[in-house]
Design an enzyme around this catalytic site. Structure first.
Site, PDB file in Angstrom:
ATOM      1  N   LYS A  48     -36.038  80.640 104.360  1.00 25.62           N
ATOM      2  CA  LYS A  48     -35.186  79.563 104.739  1.00 25.62           C
ATOM      3  C   LYS A  48     -35.791  78.245 104.502  1.00 25.62           C
ATOM      4  CE  LYS A  48     -33.068  82.384 108.418  1.00 25.62           C
ATOM      5  NZ  LYS A  48     -33.154  82.912 109.696  1.00 25.62           N
ATOM      6  N   GLN A  92     -35.813  81.913 115.673  1.00 23.79           N
ATOM      7  CA  GLN A  92     -35.668  83.221 115.101  1.00 23.79           C
ATOM      8  C   GLN A  92     -35.790  84.499 115.694  1.00 23.79           C
ATOM      9  OE1 GLN A  92     -35.460  83.313 111.503  1.00 23.79           O
ATOM     10  NE2 GLN A  92     -35.322  85.508 111.836  1.00 23.79           N
ATOM     11  N   ASP A 115     -27.430  78.045 113.884  1.00 22.85           N
ATOM     12  CA  ASP A 115     -27.081  79.243 113.887  1.00 22.85           C
ATOM     13  C   ASP A 115     -25.846  79.761 114.256  1.00 22.85           C
ATOM     14  OD1 ASP A 115     -28.931  80.955 112.331  1.00 22.85           O
ATOM     15  OD2 ASP A 115     -30.297  81.295 113.900  1.00 22.85           O
TER      16      ASP A 115
END
Ligand code: NDP
Length: 293
Positions: A48, A92, A115
């Site tokens: 990412k 994460q 997200d």
């Protein structure tokens, strides 16, 4: 038979986002909270970061010890929520067991929730109202559109019902007028459901739940799974045998995983634009959508 490679769409999107970035006064910034030493998480975060830096997004990785407290992480999220230079916050997953994941996700400002895991964004997604769509589901939708695959009236079978992958995939398909079936570990007669589907989206996290010899030449296979098998990275179905014919399939690697990372970039720009220059995102989204035509 079409191999639904992500690369052509990613190249087009990247080119557009690089130009967009140059037109902005300031770089969007992604803050990643990476807790503990989960090997796969560190690899995903690295990808990412690279993708973001390639298009001029600043990235700050907050590497947090797995012994850190819930309170410590909550304070960090609150601080980032209030920091105007931070455009997006990514927690994460998975986290070490002592963390209350839901509480942390809920604490992230929904406007920085790139997200799409905050309950407000999840609810808005359910109602097809402006939201940050979770990156894997968004990536699959964009990829299908790019390859002119229309879900209208199609039977879509989603294998998996997790909050971050299976359910958002099912919701996206429903919004595109598919007839959606969601299968999970308690589903009976999976082989029958597989046979009836026009499009199979597999996100079980288990290798071989369905196999290539169960699918036929008129079906489209979207393989979300990521596994290490005999030294290779493969999807839930494993490597497609050369002689097997299906209407279309996503390669692993180079399919859904790559689209997931690319769709995170999309969401970061969306967050930046909505925070800094409200009003302009609709035009940008339209231009990015047009890249898929
Ligand atoms: P989870 O483990 O959270 O969910 C797996 C789902 O699959 C569950 O709903 C489970 O059912 C279901 N399932 C498990 N076994 C079976 C079975 N035998 N038959 C039918 N359904 C079954 O995983 P995630 O959703 O987080 O991830 C799924 C996969 O996608 C993983 O391989 C992960 O690595 C990959 N992934 C890929 C991404 C990408 O970008 N390509 C991004 C994120 C994840 P139940 O609910 O009943 O337990």
């Amino acid at each position: 038979m079409i191999c639904l490679r992500a690369k052509p769409l990613i190249e087009k999107t990247q080119e557009y986002l690089v130009k967009l970035r140059r037109s902005l006064n300031q770089a969007p910034r992604l803050d990643v909270l990476l807790i503990g030493n989960h090997e796969a998480s560190a690899i995903y975060v690295g990808r990412k970061k690279q993708a973001a830096q390639d298009i001029g997004i600043d990235v700050v990785i907050h590497h947090i010890s797995d012994h850190a407290s819930q309170d410590h992480v909550e304070k960090l999220i609150s601080m980032l929520n209030n920091e105007s230079n931070c455009s997006g916050i990514l927690l994460q997953l998975p986290l070490p067991a002592h963390f209350n994941v839901m509480k942390l996700l809920t604490l992230i400002d929904p406007a920085k929730d790139v997200d799409g895991f905050h309950p407000l964004n999840k609810g808005n997604h359910l109602d097809n109202f402006a939201a940050f769509v979770p990156c894997t589901a968004l990536g699959v939708s964009r990829l299908l559109k790019f390859y002119n695959i229309n879900l209208q009236s199609k039977n879509v079978l989603v294998l998996g019902r997790s909050a971050i992958v299976g359910k958002p995939l099912a919701i996206e398909s429903l919004h595109q007028n598919a007839t959606v079936t969601i299968a999970h570990s308690a589903t009976k007669n999976l082989p029958d459901l597989v046979k009836q589907a026009d499009i199979i989206m597999s996100a079980t996290g288990h290798f071989g739940v369905i196999q290539w010899d169960q699918v036929h030449e008129h079906q489209i296979i979207i393989d979300v799974g990521i596994h290490r098998h005999n030294g290779d990275i493969v999807g839930d179905l494993g490597k497609k045998p050369a002689e097997k014919i299906v209407a279309a399939y996503t390669p692993v690697p180079g399919g859904v995983g790559a689209m997931t990372v690319n769709s995170l970039m999309y969401n970061i720009f969306k967050a930046y634009c909505l925070q800094k220059q409200s009003g302009c995102w609709a035009d940008i989204a339209q231009s990015i959508d047009a890249l898929t035509l």
